[in-house]
Design a protein around this motif. Structure first.
Motif, PDB file in Angstrom:
ATOM      1  N   GLY A 507       0.798  -1.222   0.000  1.00 32.65           N
ATOM      2  CA  GLY A 507       0.000   0.000   0.000  1.00 32.65           C
ATOM      3  C   GLY A 507       0.831   1.273   0.000  1.00 32.65           C
ATOM      4  N   ARG A 508       2.144   1.191  -0.265  1.00 30.97           N
ATOM      5  CA  ARG A 508       2.998   2.379  -0.208  1.00 30.97           C
ATOM      6  C   ARG A 508       2.626   3.381  -1.298  1.00 30.97           C
ATOM      7  NH1 ARG A 508       5.700  -1.741  -2.578  1.00 30.97           N
ATOM      8  NH2 ARG A 508       6.739  -1.342  -4.578  1.00 30.97           N
ATOM      9  N   ALA A 509       2.878   4.657  -1.006  1.00 32.00           N
ATOM     10  CA  ALA A 509       2.613   5.723  -1.970  1.00 32.00           C
ATOM     11  C   ALA A 509       3.795   5.846  -2.917  1.00 32.00           C
ATOM     12  CB  ALA A 509       2.382   7.040  -1.230  1.00 32.00           C
ATOM     13  N   PRO A 510       3.563   6.114  -4.213  1.00 25.39           N
ATOM     14  CA  PRO A 510       4.651   6.158  -5.193  1.00 25.39           C
ATOM     15  C   PRO A 510       5.601   7.333  -5.017  1.00 25.39           C
ATOM     16  CG  PRO A 510       2.584   6.822  -6.196  1.00 25.39           C
ATOM     17  CD  PRO A 510       2.245   6.311  -4.834  1.00 25.39           C
ATOM     18  N   ASP A 511       5.165   8.395  -4.327  1.00 25.49           N
ATOM     19  CA  ASP A 511       6.011   9.589  -4.218  1.00 25.49           C
ATOM     20  C   ASP A 511       7.219   9.369  -3.324  1.00 25.49           C
ATOM     21  OD1 ASP A 511       4.246  10.934  -5.846  1.00 25.49           O
ATOM     22  OD2 ASP A 511       3.052  11.692  -4.159  1.00 25.49           O
ATOM     23  N   TRP A 512       7.233   8.281  -2.565  1.00 19.83           N
ATOM     24  CA  TRP A 512       8.301   8.062  -1.582  1.00 19.83           C
ATOM     25  C   TRP A 512       9.298   6.997  -2.025  1.00 19.83           C
ATOM     26  CZ3 TRP A 512       8.195  11.380   2.494  1.00 19.83           C
ATOM     27  CH2 TRP A 512       7.005  12.083   2.689  1.00 19.83           C
ATOM     28  N   GLY A 513       9.376   6.728  -3.279  1.00 21.31           N
ATOM     29  CA  GLY A 513      10.279   5.690  -3.767  1.00 21.31           C
ATOM     30  C   GLY A 513      11.738   6.011  -3.575  1.00 21.31           C
ATOM     31  N   ALA A 514      12.084   7.293  -3.505  1.00 26.32           N
ATOM     32  CA  ALA A 514      13.491   7.680  -3.359  1.00 26.32           C
ATOM     33  C   ALA A 514      14.003   7.518  -1.932  1.00 26.32           C
ATOM     34  CB  ALA A 514      13.682   9.130  -3.808  1.00 26.32           C
ATOM     35  N   GLU A 515      13.113   7.302  -0.976  1.00 24.68           N
ATOM     36  CA  GLU A 515      13.515   7.187   0.422  1.00 24.68           C
ATOM     37  C   GLU A 515      13.631   5.711   0.821  1.00 24.68           C
ATOM     38  OE1 GLU A 515      14.319   9.768   2.071  1.00 24.68           O
ATOM     39  OE2 GLU A 515      13.491  11.323   0.774  1.00 24.68           O
ATOM     40  N   SER A 516      14.697   5.408   1.578  1.00 26.95           N
ATOM     41  CA  SER A 516      14.917   4.035   2.064  1.00 26.95           C
ATOM     42  C   SER A 516      14.180   3.843   3.382  1.00 26.95           C
ATOM     43  CB  SER A 516      16.416   3.774   2.243  1.00 26.95           C
ATOM     44  OG  SER A 516      16.989   4.737   3.130  1.00 26.95           O
ATOM     45  N   LEU A 517      12.871   3.880   3.301  1.00 25.87           N
ATOM     46  CA  LEU A 517      12.047   3.773   4.506  1.00 25.87           C
ATOM     47  C   LEU A 517      11.944   2.323   4.958  1.00 25.87           C
ATOM     48  CD1 LEU A 517       9.125   6.174   3.490  1.00 25.87           C
ATOM     49  CD2 LEU A 517      11.174   6.711   4.804  1.00 25.87           C
ATOM     50  N   THR A 518      12.045   2.130   6.249  1.00 21.43           N
ATOM     51  CA  THR A 518      11.870   0.776   6.814  1.00 21.43           C
ATOM     52  C   THR A 518      10.542   0.729   7.574  1.00 21.43           C
ATOM     53  OG1 THR A 518      13.206   1.462   8.709  1.00 21.43           O
ATOM     54  CG2 THR A 518      14.345   0.308   6.933  1.00 21.43           C
ATOM     55  N   ALA A 519      10.549   1.184   8.801  1.00 20.97           N
ATOM     56  CA  ALA A 519       9.327   1.179   9.608  1.00 20.97           C
ATOM     57  C   ALA A 519       8.675   2.555   9.540  1.00 20.97           C
ATOM     58  CB  ALA A 519       9.634   0.814  11.056  1.00 20.97           C
TER      59      ALA A 519
END
Length: 822
Positions: A507-519
Motif C-alpha cells: 500500500g505504499r505511496a509512489p512519491d516516496w520511492g526515493a527514500e529508504s524507509l523501513t518502519a
C-alpha cells in the motif's frame, strides 16, 4: 621488707651452723682467753650494730612510707591490700613503741629477737593472705604448701625462744660465777646450749613429721574425692565418693555424690531431649528441604570465602544451573564483570562488619547467557567466639518486577517528556512553528529519523503534506487521497497504522520511492472525533519495529499535537481577523479619501488584493435591473469586459446575489452551468460574487476570480463581503458626488448659456456659445443646432463635423426621412 624482718633469724642460724660470727660471737668460747666470753660481746658480731640500726632505723624508712602510700594513695590497690597495709603499718608502729618502752628492761639482742618474732608473725600472715588472694597457694600439692607455711611461721619462733633461753642462762651463769669456778660454769653452759639446740632440732623434725602426717591424713578423703571427680570427668558416672567421716569432708563427699546422681539424671534427661530434638531437627530439616525444593526462590549457603556449600534445586529455575554446577563456586562467577566488581565491594564491607545482607539487588547471567536480576537477603553464620563462618540466605528472581519497574519508570519519563513537549508545543501560536515543533519533538520522543504532518484539505477532501522533516528532500505540498499510503489509510480508518517494511508494503505511496524507509507509523490528528490530519513517523536505512507502546505514546502525542495545531489555527484565524479588520479600516480610509468615481473604482480593485488573492476581478453597477461592468482588472482583455451589460433577471447567479444580498462561492465555476463564460473568462475556476449594498439597497456586484478550483471558501467570501460593503459606501459617495457635481455643472452651463444668449445679437456667436456650453453639460463628439420651419428642420449651426459647411442649410421633414431618427 619480709627479708629485713627475717634477717636476724637467718643470721642466727648461720652463726650456729657455720660459725660465721655475723650476729652471735659467743657460740665458740674457745676463741677467747680462758674460754670466757663477756656478755657484752656475746651479740656483738660483725653485723650486730648494722642489724640493730637496720631494725631500728631502716625498717621504718623501708616500710612506713610505702605502707602509708598503699593505704592512702594507691588507687590500683584492692581492698584486701589496703587492709594488710594498715595491719603492717600498725605492727611497725607498735614494734617501735615496744622497743622504746623496753629499752631499759631488755638487752639489744632480746629486743631484736622479740621484734623479729612480732614482724615474722605479722608479715607471715600478710603474705599468706596475699597468696590466697592471688591464688598462689593453688600451685603444687596442697599438703606440701601447708607444711612449708607452718615451718615458715614456727621455725623462727623456736629459734628465737632458744636464743632467748640461752641468753637468760648466760646472765644467770654470770651471777653464779662469783660462787663457782669459771670452768665448771662454762662447761655447764655449753652442755645447756647443746641440749637446747638438740631439743630444737628434734622438735622441728617432730613438728615436720607431725604436720606432714596430720595434713596427709586430713587430705586423704580429698584425694579420693579428687580421683572420683576425675573419673566422672572422664565420663564414668557410676563412680561415687566414699563417705569416711561426719566432718566437713564427709559432707563434701555426700554433696558430691548427690551432685553426681543429679548429673546422671540430668544427662539422662538431656540424652532423651537430645534424641527428641534430633527427631525434631530431622523433621524440621525435611520440612526445610521440602520448602527449599518447592519454593521458586533459591536458598543457598556460603562459607567465609564466599564459596557455595549448599544450594537448593530452585537454582535451576533461576540460573538454569544444577546445584552440582554451583557448589564450590562464588556468586561473582555468575555475574557480569562490572557487576561482580560492584557487588564484591559491597559484600566485602558487609562481611567485614558481620552484618546481614538486606535487599541487595544484583545482576546475574544464566547458563544460556540471559541476564536476570536477583534480590539477595542473608544472615551471617558465626561460631561461639563470634568468628564469621559464612552466610545463609535466599535469592529471589525479581527480573520481571524490575522490568515492570523500569517500564513504569520509562513510561513516567516518557509522560514527563510528553508533558514538557506538550507545554512547549502549546506555548507556540504560529501555525508553521507549531507544525515544525510537533514533527521534530515527535521524532525525538519516538527516536526516529524522519516525520511529516498531513492536514486535511476540507475543500478537496484529501491530505496535503505541510511539514517534512528528516527526509532526503522536501516533500511539502505532496497530496494523498483517502486510502493512499499510510496517511491516506489513517485518514480513511481514523486509527493508527504501523508498517515494519514500508519499501515492500503493497500500500505504499509512489512519491516516496526515493527514500529508504523501513518502519513507518501513522497516527491520526483528531478534533472533536474528526480526523483533521495525520502524523507520520519513519525510520530510514535500519530495522525498526513500532510496538503497541510506541503506538500508544505516538497517539498521546498526536492528541496533544492536535490541540496545539487547533490552538494555532484559532490564533492564526484571530490574527487574520484582526489583520483583516485593520486592513478594512485602512481600505475604508483610502476609499473615502477620494470622491472621483474613476479613482474610487481603481482603488477598490487595487485594495482588494490586500484582502484576498485573485487572478481577476470586476465591478458591476446596477441600474434599472441592468448590471454593467464599470471597472475590471486582471482579465486577458479588459476592454472586452468593460461596458459589458447583463440583465439581473436573466442571469441566475447575479439574481440570487441581488435577492439574497449575501456572497456566493463557486468551487469550480466552469462546472457550474449558471456561470456566464463571457469576456474570455474560460480560465475562471474559483469564483466569489459579493453584493455591493448601500443604504440597504444593492447597487452592484463585486466578482473575484481564481484560476485554481476550490480556491475560496465561505470564510474568504465573508471577508470579500465586508470589503464589498466598504467599497459600496465609497461608490455610493462617489456617485452622489458625481451626480451633485453634474447637476451643478448643468446649472452653471445653463446660466452661462443664458448669459451668452443675452450678451449678443449675432446669430453665429449665439450658436457658437450654445454649442460650447452644451459641451460642458453633455460631452459629445459632434452637435448641431436645427431650427423648425413649418414641418421641416434646417441646420443653422454645428460643431465637430468635418464637413460643417456642407451641412449648413440642409433641411428635412420632421416626420419624414429624418437623420435624427437614424
Amino acid at each position: 621488707v619480709y627479708g629485713l624482718v627475717f634477717l636476724p633469724v637467718l643470721l642466727t642460724m648461720m652463726d650456729i651452723g657455720l660459725s660465721t660470727r655475723l650476729w652471735y660471737t659467743g657460740l665458740d668460747a674457745g676463741a677467747y682467753a680462758g674460754g670466757y666470753v663477756p656478755l657484752s660481746e656475746y651479740t656483738a658480731g660483725s653485723l650486730g650494730r648494722l642489724i640493730r640500726m637496720l631494725n631500728f632505723y631502716g625498717m621504718p624508712a623501708v616500710t612506713i612510707i610505702p605502707l602509708l602510700y598503699i593505704a592512702l594513695r594507691d588507687k590500683k590497690a584492692t581492698l584486701l591490700t589496703r587492709r594488710l597495709a594498715w595491719l603492717l603499718l600498725g605492727t611497725q608502729i607498735a614494734g617501735m613503741s615496744i622497743q622504746m618502752g623496753l629499752r631499759g628492761l631488755l638487752g639489744p639482742a632480746t629486743r631484736v629477737l622479740f621484734m623479729g618474732i612480732v614482724f615474722v608473725l605479722a608479715y607471715a600472715y600478710a603474705a599468706f593472705q596475699q597468696m590466697i588472694s592471688e591464688r598462689r597457694l593453688q600451685r603444687g600439692r596442697l599438703q606440701t604448701r601447708l607444711t612449708a607455711l607452718i615451718l615458715v611461721i614456727t621455725v623462727p619462733i623456736l629459734v628465737a625462744v632458744v636464743a632467748f633461753v640461752s641468753t637468760r642462762a648466760e646472765a644467770l651463769i654470770e651471777q653464779a660465777a662469783i660462787q663457782q669456778q669459771e670452768a665448771e660454769l662454762l662447761g655447764a653452759l655449753r652442755q645447756f646450749q647443746l641440749v637446747s639446740w638438740a631439743v630444737l632440732a628434734i622438735g622441728v623434725a617432730m613438728l615436720l613429721a607431725l604436720a606432714w602426717l596430720t595434713i596427709r591424713q586430713a587430705f586423704r578423703p580429698i584425694g579420693r574425692l579428687t580421683e572420683t571427680a576425675t573419673a566422672i570427668t572422664a565420663g564414668d558416672l557410676t563412680r561415687t565418693a566414699p563417705v569416711e567421716s561426719e566432718d566437713e569432708i564427709g559432707g563434701l563427699a555426700r554433696a558430691f555424690n548427690s551432685m553426681t546422681e543429679q548429673l546422671r539424671d540430668l544427662i539422662s534427661s538431656l540424652e532423651q531431649r537430645v534424641a527428641e530434638r534430633t527427631r525434631d531437627l530431622s523433621a524440621s530439616e525435611k520440612r526445610f528441604r521440602d520448602i527449599a525444593e518447592s519454593t521458586a526462590d533459591w536458598i543457598w549457603e556460603v562459607d567465609a570465602a564466599g564459596r557455595y556449600t549448599y544450594c537448593s534445586e530452585s537454582v535451576a529455575n533461576v540460573l538454569s544451573y544444577t546445584p552440582e554446577e554451583i557448589l564450590g563456586k562464588t556468586p561473582f562467577e555468575f555475574m557480569p564483570p562490572d557487576e561482580a566488581a560492584r557487588v564484591g565491594e559491597v559484600f566485602a564491607q558487609i562481611a567485614a562488619n558481620k552484618q546481614p545482607i538486606v535487599d541487595l539487588e544484583n545482576r546475574n547471567l544464566t547458563k544460556d547467557g540471559r541476564e536476570v536480576v536477583l534480590l539477595t537477603n542473608g544472615v551471617p553464620i558465626l561460631d561461639s567466639e563470634g568468628k564469621l563462618l559464612g552466610y545463609r540466605g535466599v535469592d529471589k528472581n525479581i527480573t520481571e518486577r524490575k522490568l515492570a519497574e523500569e517500564e513504569i519508570e520509562r513510561r513516567g519519563e516518557e509522560l514527563e517528556a510528553l508533558r514538557e513537549i506538550s507545554l512547549a508545543v502549546t506555548a507556540q501560536l504560529e501555525l508553521d512553528e507549531v507544525l515544525q515543533s510537533v514533527v521534530e519533538r515527535g521524532c525525538r520522543l519516538l527516536d526516529v529519523r524522519a516525520g511529516s504532518v498531513y492536514l486535511v484539505d476540507e475543500k478537496r477532501g484529501d491530505l496535503e503534506l505541510v511539514i517534512s522533516y528528516g527526509y532526503t528532500k522536501d516533500y511539502t505540498g505532496t497530496r494523498l487521497a483517502p486510502g493512499e499510503g499510510i496517511a491516506g489509510k489513517v485518514l480513511q480508518s481514523g486509527a493508527p497504522l504501523a508498517v515494519d517494511d514500508y519499501c515492500h508494503w503493497e500500500g505504499r505511496a509512489p512519491d516516496w520511492g526515493a527514500e529508504s524507509l523501513t518502519a513507518v507509523l501513522g497516527v491520526p490528528l483528531k478534533r472533536g472525533g474528526q480526523v483533521v490530519g495525520v502524523l507520520d513517523f519513519a525510520e530510514m536505512a535500519q530495522a525498526r519495529s513500532f510496538d503497541e507502546h510506541d503506538v500508544w505514546l505516538a497517539t498521546l502525542f498526536a492528541n496533544q499535537a492536535a490541540v496545539a495545531i487547533e490552538n494555532a489555527r484559532l490564533f492564526e484565524a484571530e490574527q487574520r481577523r484582526l489583520q483583516m479588520t485593520s486592513t478594512l479600516q485602512e481600505v475604508a480610509r483610502i476609499l473615502s479619501s477620494t470622491l472621483d468615481l474613476e479613482n474610487v473604482l481603481d482603488t477598490i480593485l487595487e485594495q482588494l488584493g490586500r484582502v484576498v488573492a485573485y487572478d481577476s476581478a470586476a465591478i458591476f453597477l446596477l441600474s434599472d435591473g441592468i448590471l454593467k461592468v464599470v471597472a475590471g482588472r486582471g482579465f486577458p482583455d479588459v476592454e472586452q469586459v468593460i461596458g459589458l451589460t447583463l440583465s439581473v433577471e436573466e442571469e441566475a447567479l447575479f439574481r440570487q446575489i441581488c435577492r439574497e444580498k449575501r456572497p456566493l462561492v463557486l468551487a469550480d465555476a466552469q462546472k457550474d452551468e449558471r456561470f456566464l463564460k463571457a469576456g474570455g473568462t474560460n480560465y475562471v475556476r474559483g469564483w466569489i460574487g459579493a453584493p455591493l449594498i448601500a443604504q440597504g439597497e444593492t447597487i452592484g456586484i463585486l466578482t473575484v476570480d481564481n484560476r485554481q478550483p476550490n480556491a475560496y471558501d465561505e470564510e474568504i467570501a465573508q471577508t470579500v463581503f465586508l470589503f464589498a460593503s466598504q467599497a459600496a459606501m465609497a461608490l455610493e459617495n462617489a456617485r452622489l458626488y458625481e451626480t451633485e457635481a453634474h447637476r451643478r455643472q448643468e446649472a452653471e452651463t445653463l446660466r452661462l448659456a443664458a448669459q451668452a444668449l443675452t450678451a449678443t445679437l449675432d446669430l453665429q456667436q449665439v450658436l457658437e456659445s450654445i454649442l460650447t456650453q452644451l459641451q460642458q453639460v453633455v460631452p459629445y463628439d459632434s452637435a448641431s443646432v436645427q431650427i423648425l420651419k413649418g414641418d421641416h428642420l434646417e441646420i443653422i449651426g454645428g460643431h465637430g463635423f468635418p464637413n460643417l459647411d456642407e451641412l449648413l442649410g440642409i433641411s428635412f421633414p420632421v416626420d419624414g426621412d429624418n437623420p435624427n431618427r437614424r
